[in-house]
Write an enzyme that holds these catalytic residues in place. Structure first.
Site, PDB file in Angstrom:
ATOM      1  N   LYS A 214      -0.566 -22.526  51.920  1.00  0.00           N
ATOM      2  CA  LYS A 214      -0.553 -21.123  52.358  1.00  0.00           C
ATOM      3  C   LYS A 214       0.799 -20.711  52.916  1.00  0.00           C
ATOM      4  O   LYS A 214       1.608 -21.530  53.314  1.00  0.00           O
ATOM      5  CB  LYS A 214      -1.698 -20.868  53.344  1.00  0.00           C
ATOM      6  CG  LYS A 214      -3.018 -20.798  52.582  1.00  0.00           C
ATOM      7  CD  LYS A 214      -4.154 -20.209  53.344  1.00  0.00           C
ATOM      8  CE  LYS A 214      -5.344 -20.055  52.380  1.00  0.00           C
ATOM      9  NZ  LYS A 214      -6.614 -19.960  53.069  1.00  0.00           N
TER      10      LYS A 214
ATOM     11  N   ARG B 289     -10.465 -27.568  51.762  1.00  0.00           N
ATOM     12  CA  ARG B 289     -10.284 -26.900  50.466  1.00  0.00           C
ATOM     13  C   ARG B 289      -8.819 -26.997  50.098  1.00  0.00           C
ATOM     14  O   ARG B 289      -7.975 -26.390  50.771  1.00  0.00           O
ATOM     15  CB  ARG B 289     -10.739 -25.439  50.578  1.00  0.00           C
ATOM     16  CG  ARG B 289     -10.633 -24.651  49.290  1.00  0.00           C
ATOM     17  CD  ARG B 289     -11.073 -23.195  49.509  1.00  0.00           C
ATOM     18  NE  ARG B 289     -11.012 -22.450  48.270  1.00  0.00           N
ATOM     19  CZ  ARG B 289      -9.901 -21.899  47.783  1.00  0.00           C
ATOM     20  NH1 ARG B 289      -8.749 -22.010  48.447  1.00  0.00           N
ATOM     21  NH2 ARG B 289      -9.920 -21.247  46.637  1.00  0.00           N
TER      22      ARG B 289
HETATM   23  N1  HH2 Z   1      -8.488 -19.471  50.762  1.00  0.00           N
HETATM   24  C1  HH2 Z   1      -8.308 -18.910  49.541  1.00  0.00           C
HETATM   25  C2  HH2 Z   1      -9.407 -18.695  48.711  1.00  0.00           C
HETATM   26  N2  HH2 Z   1     -10.647 -19.037  49.083  1.00  0.00           N
HETATM   27  N3  HH2 Z   1     -12.106 -19.980  50.697  1.00  0.00           N
HETATM   28  C3  HH2 Z   1     -12.307 -20.507  51.899  1.00  0.00           C
HETATM   29  N4  HH2 Z   1     -13.543 -20.846  52.292  1.00  0.00           N
HETATM   30  N5  HH2 Z   1     -11.277 -20.741  52.770  1.00  0.00           N
HETATM   31  C4  HH2 Z   1      -9.993 -20.412  52.456  1.00  0.00           C
HETATM   32  O1  HH2 Z   1      -9.091 -20.626  53.302  1.00  0.00           O
HETATM   33  C5  HH2 Z   1      -9.743 -19.825  51.164  1.00  0.00           C
HETATM   34  C6  HH2 Z   1     -10.843 -19.613  50.302  1.00  0.00           C
HETATM   35  C7  HH2 Z   1      -6.951 -18.555  49.073  1.00  0.00           C
HETATM   36  O2  HH2 Z   1      -6.386 -19.596  48.344  1.00  0.00           O
HETATM   37  P1  HH2 Z   1      -6.317 -19.718  46.722  1.00  0.00           P
HETATM   38  O3  HH2 Z   1      -7.673 -19.719  46.128  1.00  0.00           O
HETATM   39  O4  HH2 Z   1      -5.509 -20.890  46.376  1.00  0.00           O
HETATM   40  O5  HH2 Z   1      -5.513 -18.439  46.276  1.00  0.00           O
HETATM   41  P2  HH2 Z   1      -5.950 -17.072  45.596  1.00  0.00           P
HETATM   42  O6  HH2 Z   1      -6.824 -16.368  46.561  1.00  0.00           O
HETATM   43  O7  HH2 Z   1      -4.633 -16.370  45.359  1.00  0.00           O
HETATM   44  O8  HH2 Z   1      -6.676 -17.388  44.325  1.00  0.00           O
END
Ligand code: HH2
Length: 292
Positions: free
Chosen positions: A236, A270
């Site tokens: 992040k 995660r």
């Molecule tokens: N962060 C993201 C997405 N889903 N779910 C939970 N429970 N906790 C988190 O911290 C979280 C999440 C954001 O990360 P990512 O999926 O890698 O990115 P994007 O939202 O750009 O797909």
């Protein structure tokens, strides 16, 4: 800080039930591997947009030690626009259909939309990872009560499109704590047993760098909610801002966050980088087993 923050509500050895899968704690930390079936996710956008690539990646992450695979069809990165329901379904359903039944670990659907969650569960997903828990509680609760699916209930201030513009809290930790406690209570009133719920403070979702650090520093206080805590720090931007590194160079910072969170009592992680995180967690668990 309110004194109520420190009053445990149930024993510190909860179990998490996600459909036919049960995680009984205490046990080694659970790593959830991320598969974003999106063109625009901040860390892996476009790499697993093709369903075959997403399916292969999910199997690879399980081989690396992931015990849950989180499939997402909508980026919730700061500034991201909303994705239409039909488009989100078009992205995730073929992947979930091909994974369920032969992956050996539960599939999680990362969505804010109850209808996407419903169809994903019908296609074989076992839990809902809901970053929009602030907004859609009763529809999600109906689904959870009917299916026995697991639920990651995450705190977010605002909406992804604008949440990073000026996040503001009067007392950050008590506010996030009270939100999660209230959601847990509401879910129970709506027929969802706590066993089905995991809680997440939502790093990066309507939080400044300072807020993220404060939440990580205070994470141990959230164990008083009596439910397993999931942490999503992987790659992040607050890590990038602290270390001055781009998204591809945030592995060490991400693992550091996971280890800190594990010491504070987090049980699920995660992450994008499954193998290094699993190894780091196994290492501190081995040390902890010898602590007197
Ligand atoms: N962060 C993201 C997405 N889903 N779910 C939970 N429970 N906790 C988190 O911290 C979280 C999440 C954001 O990360 P990512 O999926 O890698 O990115 P994007 O939202 O750009 O797909």
């Amino acid at each position: 800080m309110t004194p109520a923050l420190d009053q445990p509500r149930s024993p510190a050895s909860p179990r998490f039930v996600a459909g036919r899968f049960v995680f009984q704690f205490p046990r080694p930390a659970v790593v959830m591997g991320i598969v974003n079936v999106t063109p625009d996710s901040f860390a892996d956008g476009g790499r697993y947009y093709d369903p075959a690539a997403a399916v292969d990646h999910a199997h690879a992450l399980v081989a690396e030690g992931a015990e849950i695979i989180d499939i997402g069809g909508e980026s919730t990165r700061p500034g991201a626009g909303a994705v239409a329901e039909a488009e989100e379904l078009r992205r995730v359903l073929p992947v979930i259909e091909r994974l369920s039944g032969n992956l050996g670990v539960p599939v999680s659907i990362d969505t804010r939309k109850p209808e996407v969650a419903r169809q994903a569960l019908a296609a074989g997903a076992s839990l809902i990872n809901d970053v929009g828990a602030a907004h859609n509680m009763s529809a999600m609760a109906t689904l959870l009560a009917a299916t026995g699916a697991g639920y990651v209930c995450m705190h977010m201030q605002g909406e992804p499109a604008t949440m990073q513009q000026r996040p503001t809290y009067t007392h950050l930790v008590p506010e996030v704590h009270a939100f999660l406690r209230a959601r847990l209570d509401q879910l129970q009133l709506l027929g969802v047993p706590p066993d089905q719920v995991v809680l997440d403070v939502g790093l990066g979702f309507g939080k400044t760098v300072e807020h993220n650090l404060q939440l990580l520093a205070a994470l141990g206080r959230f164990t008083t909610l009596g439910r397993p805590l999931l942490v999503g720090a992987s790659r992040k931007s607050f890590i990038g801002k602290i270390l001055g590194v781009e998204v591809g160079d945030r592995l060490s910072g991400s693992v550091a966050c996971a280890l800190w969170a594990a010491r504070e009592g987090a049980l699920l992680f995660r992450v994008h980088d499954v193998a290094p995180t699993v190894q780091a967690l196994r290492m501190i668990e081995a040390i902890r087993d010898h602590a007197t």
